[in-house]
Design an enzyme around this catalytic site. Structure first.
Site, PDB file in Angstrom:
ATOM      1  N   ASP A   1       1.175  -1.296  -0.141  1.00 54.00           N
ATOM      2  CA  ASP A   1      -0.394  -0.155   0.066  1.00 54.00           C
ATOM      3  C   ASP A   1       0.822   1.326   0.307  1.00 54.00           C
ATOM      4  O   ASP A   1       0.657   2.146   1.433  1.00 54.00           O
ATOM      5  CB  ASP A   1      -0.614   0.433   1.030  1.00 54.00           C
ATOM      6  CG  ASP A   1      -1.400  -1.355   0.708  1.00 54.00           C
ATOM      7  OD1 ASP A   1      -1.781  -1.694   0.086  1.00 54.00           O
ATOM      8  OD2 ASP A   1      -2.963  -1.054   2.300  1.00 54.00           O
TER       9      ASP A   1
ATOM     10  N   ASP B   1      -4.411  -0.695  -1.840  1.00 50.47           N
ATOM     11  CA  ASP B   1      -5.533  -0.622  -1.173  1.00 50.47           C
ATOM     12  C   ASP B   1      -6.074   0.000  -2.304  1.00 50.47           C
ATOM     13  O   ASP B   1      -6.249   1.097  -3.153  1.00 50.47           O
ATOM     14  CB  ASP B   1      -5.229   0.535  -0.330  1.00 50.47           C
ATOM     15  CG  ASP B   1      -6.496  -0.132   0.879  1.00 50.47           C
ATOM     16  OD1 ASP B   1      -6.595  -0.754   1.311  1.00 50.47           O
ATOM     17  OD2 ASP B   1      -7.198   0.887   1.751  1.00 50.47           O
TER      18      ASP B   1
ATOM     19  N   HIS C   1     -10.715   0.572  -2.827  1.00 48.10           N
ATOM     20  CA  HIS C   1     -12.220   1.167  -2.554  1.00 48.10           C
ATOM     21  C   HIS C   1     -13.194   0.900  -3.392  1.00 48.10           C
ATOM     22  O   HIS C   1     -12.465   2.623  -4.197  1.00 48.10           O
ATOM     23  CB  HIS C   1     -12.448   2.355  -0.976  1.00 48.10           C
ATOM     24  CG  HIS C   1     -11.189   0.940  -0.100  1.00 48.10           C
ATOM     25  ND1 HIS C   1     -10.953  -0.259   0.176  1.00 48.10           N
ATOM     26  CD2 HIS C   1     -10.388   1.906   0.675  1.00 48.10           C
ATOM     27  CE1 HIS C   1     -10.130  -0.515   1.336  1.00 48.10           C
ATOM     28  NE2 HIS C   1     -10.012   0.956   1.637  1.00 48.10           N
TER      29      HIS C   1
ATOM     30  N   HIS D   1     -17.429   3.228   0.301  1.00 48.08           N
ATOM     31  CA  HIS D   1     -16.839   2.199   1.313  1.00 48.08           C
ATOM     32  C   HIS D   1     -17.337   2.372   2.773  1.00 48.08           C
ATOM     33  O   HIS D   1     -17.441   3.134   3.190  1.00 48.08           O
ATOM     34  CB  HIS D   1     -15.423   1.616   0.704  1.00 48.08           C
ATOM     35  CG  HIS D   1     -15.145   0.362   1.316  1.00 48.08           C
ATOM     36  ND1 HIS D   1     -14.203   0.219   2.245  1.00 48.08           N
ATOM     37  CD2 HIS D   1     -15.280  -0.971   0.571  1.00 48.08           C
ATOM     38  CE1 HIS D   1     -14.170  -1.325   2.726  1.00 48.08           C
ATOM     39  NE2 HIS D   1     -14.710  -1.631   1.378  1.00 48.08           N
TER      40      HIS D   1
ATOM     41  N   HIS E   1     -10.413   7.401   1.485  1.00 45.46           N
ATOM     42  CA  HIS E   1      -9.732   7.603   0.829  1.00 45.46           C
ATOM     43  C   HIS E   1      -9.617   6.100   0.088  1.00 45.46           C
ATOM     44  O   HIS E   1     -10.028   5.220   0.045  1.00 45.46           O
ATOM     45  CB  HIS E   1      -8.322   6.981   2.046  1.00 45.46           C
ATOM     46  CG  HIS E   1      -8.380   5.058   2.519  1.00 45.46           C
ATOM     47  ND1 HIS E   1      -9.340   5.355   3.705  1.00 45.46           N
ATOM     48  CD2 HIS E   1      -7.928   4.190   2.449  1.00 45.46           C
ATOM     49  CE1 HIS E   1      -9.184   3.590   4.031  1.00 45.46           C
ATOM     50  NE2 HIS E   1      -8.948   3.317   3.082  1.00 45.46           N
TER      51      HIS E   1
ATOM     52  N   LYS F   1      -7.314  -5.420  -2.667  1.00 49.36           N
ATOM     53  CA  LYS F   1      -7.977  -5.070  -1.831  1.00 49.36           C
ATOM     54  C   LYS F   1      -8.502  -4.378  -1.577  1.00 49.36           C
ATOM     55  O   LYS F   1      -8.627  -3.593  -1.650  1.00 49.36           O
ATOM     56  CB  LYS F   1      -7.566  -6.097  -1.093  1.00 49.36           C
ATOM     57  CG  LYS F   1      -5.623  -5.179  -0.189  1.00 49.36           C
ATOM     58  CD  LYS F   1      -4.980  -5.215   0.334  1.00 49.36           C
ATOM     59  CE  LYS F   1      -4.476  -4.205   0.975  1.00 49.36           C
ATOM     60  NZ  LYS F   1      -4.484  -3.361   2.101  1.00 49.36           N
TER      61      LYS F   1
ATOM     62  N   CYS G   1      -1.940  -2.762   7.327  1.00 46.25           N
ATOM     63  CA  CYS G   1      -1.881  -3.632   6.751  1.00 46.25           C
ATOM     64  C   CYS G   1      -0.481  -4.354   7.018  1.00 46.25           C
ATOM     65  O   CYS G   1      -0.741  -5.885   6.493  1.00 46.25           O
ATOM     66  CB  CYS G   1      -2.167  -2.942   5.093  1.00 46.25           C
ATOM     67  SG  CYS G   1      -3.912  -2.137   5.066  1.00 46.25           S
TER      68      CYS G   1
HETATM   69  C1  VGL Z   1      -5.104   0.887   5.714  1.00 50.01           C
HETATM   70  C2  VGL Z   1      -6.749   1.435   7.300  1.00 50.01           C
HETATM   71  C3  VGL Z   1      -7.362   1.677   5.776  1.00 50.01           C
HETATM   72  C4  VGL Z   1      -3.428   0.431   5.811  1.00 50.01           C
HETATM   73  C5  VGL Z   1      -5.594   0.777   4.552  1.00 50.01           C
HETATM   74  O1  VGL Z   1      -3.048  -0.143   4.294  1.00 50.01           O
HETATM   75  O2  VGL Z   1      -2.583  -0.697   6.416  1.00 50.01           O
HETATM   76  N1  VGL Z   1      -4.822   1.476   6.714  1.00 50.01           N
HETATM   77  N2  VGL Z   1      -6.706   1.404   5.250  1.00 50.01           N
HETATM   78 ZN    ZN Z   2      -8.408   1.204   3.268  1.00 51.49          ZN
END
Ligand code: VGL
Ligand code: ZN
Length: 213
Positions: free
Chosen positions: A11, A49, A51, A55, A84, A109, A154
């Site tokens: 990410d 990430d 979404h 979401h 995000h 994801k 993550c």
């Molecule tokens: C993440 C919060 C929400 C991450 C992703 O990549 O750690 N944290 N979505």
């Molecule tokens: Zn996320």
């Protein structure tokens, strides 16, 4: 390094970097060390990430909720976040400095409307696989080196699942940055230690690659 090693970069996207919508403090500092790793690894996998708008993990999707509140989702407690990494937006793109071209797989994801996915292996319902374990096994990878954002979400969730699935896991700590929500950094370290996830520095890992292993 052997043919059984892969680098999993978690990410490293604009929204998790300073100026982004869910900025990890100093998140952009992971780019330089990760690029050094990418140069040395033969096999690089990136996660993204990804979404849909509205979401279920977004606080804005739940009336009366604020970011960082915890919601009781059908699958258990779910932290709510600012919007995000919305599919197709600049915030969802990889940091422009990341050397992404070499990646042989980009695993997206969190694309299911109602279920979040911190881990690169299972969605937050802890049941739905992303397919990554099958991919890695079929390719013969046994040892995973993890780096990226956020260390305490993550990265740790992915590291834990990878261990439970039987992979050897090494987290490159100085190529990660965390959000540190309510003690989550300390908690992440404890959880890694409990499952036998190794933690080392980029320099430490690269030094072992120069020797014969
Ligand atoms: C993440 C919060 C929400 C991450 C992703 O990549 O750690 N944290 N979505
Ligand atoms: Zn996320």
């Amino acid at each position: 390094m052997t043919v059984r090693d892969a680098l999993l970069v978690v990410d490293v996207q604009n929204d998790f970097c300073p100026g982004g919508r869910l900025a990890v403090p100093r998140g952009d500092e992971v780019v330089a060390p990760i690029n050094r790793l990418v140069e040395r690894f033969d096999h690089v996998i990136l996660t993204q990430d990804w979404h849909p708008t509205g979401h279920a993990s977004f606080a804005s999707s739940h009336q009366g909720s604020a970011p960082y509140d915890t919601l009781a989702a059908s699958y258990g407690p779910q932290t709510l976040w600012p919007d995000h990494c919305v599919q197709g937006t600049r915030g969802a793109e990889f940091h422009p400095g990341l050397v992404a071209a070499k990646a042989e797989l980009i695993l997206r994801k969190g694309f299911r409307q109602a279920v979040d996915s911190y881990s690169a292996f299972f969605e937050n319902d802890r049941i739905t696989p992303t397919g990554l374990a099958g991919y890695l096994r079929e390719r013969g990878f046994e040892r995973l080196f993890l780096a990226g954002l956020a260390f305490d979400f993550c990265v740790v969730w992915s590291a834990e699942d990878a261990r439970r699935l039987g992979f050897e896991v090494i987290v490159l700590e100085d190529a990660c940055r965390g959000l540190d929500v309510a003690g989550s950094m300390r908690d992440a370290v404890r959880r890694m230690d409990a499952l036998g996830v190794a933690r080392t520095s980029v320099a430490g890992a690269l030094a072992t690659f120069s020797g014969a292993i």
